[in-house]
Design a protein around this motif. Structure first.
Motif, PDB file in Angstrom:
ATOM      1  N   ILE A 188      76.138  43.111  42.834  1.00  0.00           N
ATOM      2  CA  ILE A 188      77.214  42.598  43.679  1.00  0.00           C
ATOM      3  C   ILE A 188      76.637  42.376  45.084  1.00  0.00           C
ATOM      4  O   ILE A 188      75.995  43.264  45.628  1.00  0.00           O
ATOM      5  CB  ILE A 188      78.387  43.605  43.785  1.00  0.00           C
ATOM      6  CG1 ILE A 188      78.787  44.188  42.438  1.00  0.00           C
ATOM      7  CG2 ILE A 188      79.559  42.990  44.550  1.00  0.00           C
ATOM      8  CD1 ILE A 188      79.424  43.245  41.481  1.00  0.00           C
ATOM      9  N   ALA A 213      74.311  47.025  44.536  1.00  0.00           N
ATOM     10  CA  ALA A 213      74.944  46.277  45.621  1.00  0.00           C
ATOM     11  C   ALA A 213      73.935  46.000  46.720  1.00  0.00           C
ATOM     12  O   ALA A 213      73.105  46.849  47.045  1.00  0.00           O
ATOM     13  CB  ALA A 213      76.131  47.055  46.180  1.00  0.00           C
ATOM     14  N   LYS A 258      79.778  48.244  50.188  1.00  0.00           N
ATOM     15  CA  LYS A 258      78.519  48.489  49.468  1.00  0.00           C
ATOM     16  C   LYS A 258      78.526  49.893  48.858  1.00  0.00           C
ATOM     17  O   LYS A 258      78.174  50.073  47.687  1.00  0.00           O
ATOM     18  CB  LYS A 258      77.345  48.330  50.437  1.00  0.00           C
ATOM     19  CG  LYS A 258      75.985  48.595  49.828  1.00  0.00           C
ATOM     20  CD  LYS A 258      74.917  48.368  50.890  1.00  0.00           C
ATOM     21  CE  LYS A 258      73.577  48.887  50.482  1.00  0.00           C
ATOM     22  NZ  LYS A 258      72.580  48.687  51.561  1.00  0.00           N
ATOM     23  N   MET A 294      80.877  50.012  45.847  1.00  0.00           N
ATOM     24  CA  MET A 294      80.295  49.346  44.671  1.00  0.00           C
ATOM     25  C   MET A 294      79.273  50.253  43.990  1.00  0.00           C
ATOM     26  O   MET A 294      79.259  50.399  42.771  1.00  0.00           O
ATOM     27  CB  MET A 294      79.628  48.020  45.066  1.00  0.00           C
ATOM     28  CG  MET A 294      80.585  46.936  45.544  1.00  0.00           C
ATOM     29  SD  MET A 294      81.786  46.446  44.300  1.00  0.00           S
ATOM     30  CE  MET A 294      83.223  47.400  44.774  1.00  0.00           C
ATOM     31  N   ARG A 295      78.421  50.888  44.794  1.00  0.00           N
ATOM     32  CA  ARG A 295      77.399  51.784  44.234  1.00  0.00           C
ATOM     33  C   ARG A 295      78.036  53.010  43.588  1.00  0.00           C
ATOM     34  O   ARG A 295      77.588  53.448  42.537  1.00  0.00           O
ATOM     35  CB  ARG A 295      76.391  52.166  45.307  1.00  0.00           C
ATOM     36  CG  ARG A 295      75.517  50.970  45.663  1.00  0.00           C
ATOM     37  CD  ARG A 295      74.370  51.335  46.560  1.00  0.00           C
ATOM     38  NE  ARG A 295      73.448  50.210  46.630  1.00  0.00           N
ATOM     39  CZ  ARG A 295      72.458  50.126  47.491  1.00  0.00           C
ATOM     40  NH1 ARG A 295      72.250  51.098  48.352  1.00  0.00           N
ATOM     41  NH2 ARG A 295      71.665  49.075  47.499  1.00  0.00           N
TER      42      ARG A 295
END
Length: 131
Positions: free
Chosen positions: A8, A32, A22, A25-26
């Motif tokens: 992403i 990311a 970020k 997402m991780r």
């Protein structure tokens, strides 16, 4: 061998927003990468590997919509989630093409973003031939 996690990309000139997205997402198991500008993003050597792009609409220099137009012109269709602090920009962005999966108005909930990411990943799987 484990399969690669979806990658992403987050493009936002607001550092706190960019880093928070970020990190989220991780924490959800994605790879990311975060970029402070559309120009930085366009220099990223792994554009072909991206599963989803999350970009702010309103940024100095190239806007998120201009970035989307540039990607389309380059023949790179990346499922995209647009974010903005201005709801009318998101309404205007809805007619921008099939690869615009969602548009969210800041502040948005983590679940809203996750729903958009999942929709983008599902969208990306349909047209890909594994190359």
């Amino acid at each position: 061998m484990p399969t690669k996690k979806p990658l992403i990309a987050i493009v936002d000139d607001d550092e706190s927003m960019r880093e928070a997205t970020k990190g989220l997402m991780r924490s959800l198991g994605f790879d990311a990468e975060a970029f402070s500008s559309a120009d930085d993003f366009l220099r990223f050597p792994h554009l072909r590997r991206l599963a989803c792009l999350v970009t702010d609409i309103d940024m100095p220099g190239m806007s998120g919509l201009d970035l989307h137009r540039r990607l389309v012109a380059l023949g790179k269709s990346i499922p995209t989630v647009l974010i903005s602090a201005y709801p009318d920009e998101n309404v205007r962005a809805r007619g921008f093409g099939a690869d615009i999966v969602c548009s969210l108005t800041k502040p948005f909930g983590e679940q809203d973003l996750l729903d958009c990411i999942r929709a983008a990943l599902a969208c990306g799987r349909h047209g890909e031939s594994g190359s």
